[in-house]
Design a protein around this motif. Sequence first.
Motif, PDB file in Angstrom:
ATOM      1  N   CYS A   3       0.851  -1.191   0.000  1.00 16.22           N
ATOM      2  CA  CYS A   3       0.000   0.000   0.000  1.00 16.22           C
ATOM      3  C   CYS A   3       0.888   1.242   0.000  1.00 16.22           C
ATOM      4  O   CYS A   3       1.706   1.425   0.918  1.00 16.22           O
ATOM      5  CB  CYS A   3      -0.896  -0.016   1.231  1.00 16.22           C
ATOM      6  N   PRO A   4       0.757   2.128  -0.987  1.00 19.23           N
ATOM      7  CA  PRO A   4       1.624   3.308  -1.025  1.00 19.23           C
ATOM      8  C   PRO A   4       1.411   4.251   0.156  1.00 19.23           C
ATOM      9  O   PRO A   4       2.360   4.882   0.623  1.00 19.23           O
ATOM     10  CB  PRO A   4       1.269   3.981  -2.352  1.00 19.23           C
ATOM     11  N   PHE A   5       0.188   4.330   0.665  1.00 13.84           N
ATOM     12  CA  PHE A   5      -0.069   5.217   1.800  1.00 13.84           C
ATOM     13  C   PHE A   5       0.518   4.636   3.082  1.00 13.84           C
ATOM     14  O   PHE A   5       0.991   5.386   3.938  1.00 13.84           O
ATOM     15  CB  PHE A   5      -1.558   5.505   1.957  1.00 13.84           C
ATOM     16  N   CYS A   6       0.512   3.313   3.228  1.00 15.03           N
ATOM     17  CA  CYS A   6       1.165   2.691   4.382  1.00 15.03           C
ATOM     18  C   CYS A   6       2.676   2.900   4.308  1.00 15.03           C
ATOM     19  O   CYS A   6       3.324   3.130   5.333  1.00 15.03           O
ATOM     20  CB  CYS A   6       0.849   1.199   4.448  1.00 15.03           C
ATOM     21  N   ILE A   8       4.181   5.464   3.025  1.00 14.08           N
ATOM     22  CA  ILE A   8       4.417   6.853   3.447  1.00 14.08           C
ATOM     23  C   ILE A   8       4.291   6.950   4.964  1.00 14.08           C
ATOM     24  O   ILE A   8       5.154   7.511   5.635  1.00 14.08           O
ATOM     25  CB  ILE A   8       3.438   7.809   2.738  1.00 14.08           C
ATOM     26  N   ALA A   9       3.213   6.392   5.525  1.00 16.74           N
ATOM     27  CA  ALA A   9       2.991   6.460   6.973  1.00 16.74           C
ATOM     28  C   ALA A   9       4.125   5.786   7.743  1.00 16.74           C
ATOM     29  O   ALA A   9       4.577   6.300   8.771  1.00 16.74           O
ATOM     30  CB  ALA A   9       1.649   5.827   7.331  1.00 16.74           C
ATOM     31  N   ASP A  10       4.608   4.654   7.240  1.00 17.31           N
ATOM     32  CA  ASP A  10       5.694   3.942   7.907  1.00 17.31           C
ATOM     33  C   ASP A  10       7.017   4.701   7.831  1.00 17.31           C
ATOM     34  O   ASP A  10       7.878   4.553   8.697  1.00 17.31           O
ATOM     35  CB  ASP A  10       5.887   2.546   7.297  1.00 17.31           C
ATOM     36  N   SER A  11       7.187   5.508   6.795  1.00 19.10           N
ATOM     37  CA  SER A  11       8.444   6.234   6.583  1.00 19.10           C
ATOM     38  C   SER A  11       8.485   7.587   7.279  1.00 19.10           C
ATOM     39  O   SER A  11       9.547   8.177   7.418  1.00 19.10           O
ATOM     40  CB  SER A  11       8.677   6.447   5.086  1.00 19.10           C
ATOM     41  N   ILE A  12       7.326   8.088   7.689  1.00 21.34           N
ATOM     42  CA  ILE A  12       7.251   9.413   8.300  1.00 21.34           C
ATOM     43  C   ILE A  12       6.659   9.261   9.697  1.00 21.34           C
ATOM     44  O   ILE A  12       5.451   9.107   9.852  1.00 21.34           O
ATOM     45  CB  ILE A  12       6.415  10.379   7.439  1.00 21.34           C
ATOM     46  N   PRO A  30       4.674  15.474   3.289  1.00 18.36           N
ATOM     47  CA  PRO A  30       3.745  15.433   4.415  1.00 18.36           C
ATOM     48  C   PRO A  30       3.514  16.830   4.996  1.00 18.36           C
ATOM     49  O   PRO A  30       4.437  17.628   5.109  1.00 18.36           O
ATOM     50  CB  PRO A  30       4.459  14.540   5.426  1.00 18.36           C
ATOM     51  N   VAL A  31       2.261  17.092   5.336  1.00 16.91           N
ATOM     52  CA  VAL A  31       1.932  18.369   5.976  1.00 16.91           C
ATOM     53  C   VAL A  31       1.466  18.158   7.415  1.00 16.91           C
ATOM     54  O   VAL A  31       1.445  19.097   8.197  1.00 16.91           O
ATOM     55  CB  VAL A  31       0.879  19.156   5.164  1.00 16.91           C
ATOM     56  N   LEU A  32       1.113  16.921   7.760  1.00 17.15           N
ATOM     57  CA  LEU A  32       0.660  16.597   9.115  1.00 17.15           C
ATOM     58  C   LEU A  32       1.009  15.136   9.380  1.00 17.15           C
ATOM     59  O   LEU A  32       0.783  14.280   8.525  1.00 17.15           O
ATOM     60  CB  LEU A  32      -0.856  16.794   9.242  1.00 17.15           C
ATOM     61  N   SER A  33       1.563  14.861  10.558  1.00 16.02           N
ATOM     62  CA  SER A  33       1.906  13.495  10.914  1.00 16.02           C
ATOM     63  C   SER A  33       1.680  13.319  12.405  1.00 16.02           C
ATOM     64  O   SER A  33       2.463  13.801  13.218  1.00 16.02           O
ATOM     65  CB  SER A  33       3.372  13.213  10.546  1.00 16.02           C
ATOM     66  N   CYS A  54      -5.396  10.707   5.697  1.00 19.23           N
ATOM     67  CA  CYS A  54      -5.814   9.328   5.932  1.00 19.23           C
ATOM     68  C   CYS A  54      -5.391   8.852   7.320  1.00 19.23           C
ATOM     69  O   CYS A  54      -4.500   9.428   7.935  1.00 19.23           O
ATOM     70  CB  CYS A  54      -5.236   8.406   4.866  1.00 19.23           C
ATOM     71  N   PRO A  55      -6.041   7.782   7.790  1.00 20.96           N
ATOM     72  CA  PRO A  55      -5.560   7.178   9.027  1.00 20.96           C
ATOM     73  C   PRO A  55      -4.175   6.590   8.780  1.00 20.96           C
ATOM     74  O   PRO A  55      -3.880   6.118   7.681  1.00 20.96           O
ATOM     75  CB  PRO A  55      -6.571   6.074   9.335  1.00 20.96           C
ATOM     76  N   ARG A  56      -3.328   6.653   9.758  1.00 23.61           N
ATOM     77  CA  ARG A  56      -1.982   6.089   9.644  1.00 23.61           C
ATOM     78  C   ARG A  56      -2.081   4.560   9.478  1.00 23.61           C
ATOM     79  O   ARG A  56      -1.379   3.980   8.665  1.00 23.61           O
ATOM     80  CB  ARG A  56      -1.190   6.443  10.911  1.00 23.61           C
ATOM     81  N   ARG A  57      -2.966   3.936  10.228  1.00 17.28           N
ATOM     82  CA  ARG A  57      -3.165   2.485  10.165  1.00 17.28           C
ATOM     83  C   ARG A  57      -3.898   2.140   8.869  1.00 17.28           C
ATOM     84  O   ARG A  57      -4.755   2.888   8.412  1.00 17.28           O
ATOM     85  CB  ARG A  57      -4.006   2.046  11.379  1.00 17.28           C
TER      86      ARG A  57
END
Length: 196
Positions: A3-6, A8-12, A30-33, A54-57
């Motif tokens: 998943c590309p969004f996962c 991103i979330a895993d990397s940030i 990213p603008v919010l994490s 999106c949700p991080r999970r």
Amino acid sequence: MSCPFCMIADSIPPATEPKVLTTPLGSAYPVLSTAIVIAFLDIAPVTPGHILLCPRRHCEKATDMTVAEAAALGVWLPILTRALLKVLGTTTEEAGWNIIQANGSEAGQTVPHSHFHIIPRLGGPRGATDISDAERKNLALGEGPRIKLDHEEGTQLCIAIQFALRQEIRKLQAGKELGGPDEELFVNLHGHGLEL
């Protein structure tokens, strides 16, 4: 396929000032994490400033979200929108924008990770009768021509939105709507908190 969004979330990691991430696969702006949600610029925006929240999970559809994830997304949508519009030189009173969320490929979802699009529409004031049915369909679905986001433009926009977002957060903290330090923000609900 991952998943590309996962990715991103895993990397940030959660951070008050997320950094631009550049990898061999591309860049993420990213603008919010936070511990619960992540927001970043769309790399093929419909309009300048197009943000994905999106949700991080990993949650494929909105119905897969926890109550906390859904609540956090609901809190961040207007805050991110105000910050974005400020960066684009307008206000919520003057601007138009779409907030779009699709569930399943039949509904137009192209990445199977639940997410909201915030798409600024700054073409100037028009009446509803000035918009054709075909254009209205494109607006409602978040469609339109897309051009790959330029790295320099993405970096500058990302930094500007992060700055405006911090200003929005400071205002909400001063008004006691948000509490806690930046790393542990929560919504102040009559003496109870909702972690963001």
